[in-house]
Scaffold this motif. Sequence first.
Motif, mmCIF file in Angstrom:
data_model
loop_
_atom_site.group_PDB
_atom_site.id
_atom_site.type_symbol
_atom_site.label_atom_id
_atom_site.label_comp_id
_atom_site.label_asym_id
_atom_site.label_seq_id
_atom_site.Cartn_x
_atom_site.Cartn_y
_atom_site.Cartn_z
ATOM 1 N N HIS A 312 0.846 -1.190 0.000
ATOM 2 C CA HIS A 312 0.000 0.000 0.000
ATOM 3 C C HIS A 312 0.884 1.243 0.000
ATOM 4 N N PRO A 313 0.495 2.300 -0.713
ATOM 5 C CA PRO A 313 1.322 3.512 -0.734
ATOM 6 C C PRO A 313 1.634 4.068 0.643
ATOM 7 N N ASN A 343 5.396 -7.775 4.475
ATOM 8 C CA ASN A 343 4.036 -7.943 3.974
ATOM 9 C C ASN A 343 3.757 -9.403 3.638
#
Length: 386
Positions: A312-313, A343
């Motif tokens: 995710h950004p 992640n």
Amino acid sequence: METANPLHDIAVFLKRLQWTALALGALWLLWVLAPILTPFAFAALLGWLGDPLVDRLQRAGRSRNVAVTLVFSAMTLALILVLVLLVPAIERQIAILIESFPSYREWFMQTALPWVEARTGLEITSWLDFQRLSELIRSNWERAGGFATTLLGYLSRSGFALIALVANIALLPVLAFFFLRDWDVFVERVAALVPRKYLPTVSRLARESDAMLGGFLRGQFLVMLILGVMYGVGLWLVGLDLGILIGIIAGLFTFIPYLGPASGIILGVIAALVQYGDWKHVAGVLAVFGIGQVIESYWLTPKLVGDRIGLHPVAVIFAVLAGGQLFGFLGMLLALPVAAVANVLLRFAQERYTHSKLYAGDRPDIVVAHAHPQSPAAYPREPEAE
């Protein structure tokens, strides 16, 4: 009922304490050796990025040394082109921005702020001193050359710092070449150290981490580069003096959804209004970013990135900032690989948890299916006549 085994509990505690101490020691050593490890980390990242191209050339029939030489030469040429073309262009754009800062100050003071004050009732001009801000920026820009001279003088006086800087710069291409040539050897040696019992799981996690991080770096960075060039050239064709700089900023922020085009549109519209003051050039700016967004949404992102991105950004921004705060430039280099691996490990832990007894509970041995209301089995049968 199981009986407690104090010796077993103590052994488990000591083992966990040992692994914790080992992890803390590794982090402390990484923090201490960060200045020395920076060129090694950057070279390893370049080797990892170029290894798929080397493997592809090998499958095409070329030897490993020839493939490595071709890929290394291409990477070196790309870096030289970036330094020769991009750095002078950015420097000229920043110089134009500093020279035109009085025009922007006048536009904000005479047009933008009165418009905002008339609609909000706020008195912004009374507590903003744009004249002092303009002089501050101009003086700092003029002293930039003096700062660079002072820094170089300090490095020349500090022999060890100068030697370390020159050594890091000289070592980088050498280390990158060796990492690129022997990347498969390093992977095999690391895999040989993994216990055979856990090798399938570790191999799976490594493949997922490589796919995730590779998808982000190779895909998203290509999208950023292409969009930066498109925005810069488009705004230059519209006639903006700062079009290249605005395009580069919008391209760099592309990895954050909505922030890249939004920042580019805001800066482009302001530049068009200050430079021309008409809506024709504002429409040109909006057309450039509109076309760029269509190309990104329907071609660039599906073609180059696809669904391989798992970072995710927000996680990317936090990882880079946290790595830089903890370990400096080395931490920023290692932030994305560490975030990708973390992640993947979190997904693996979630998968194990959802298949565990703690999550699913005690499943019944016999599952009774409810009959459909319209089926005959849903109604009791009348006893047959004897």
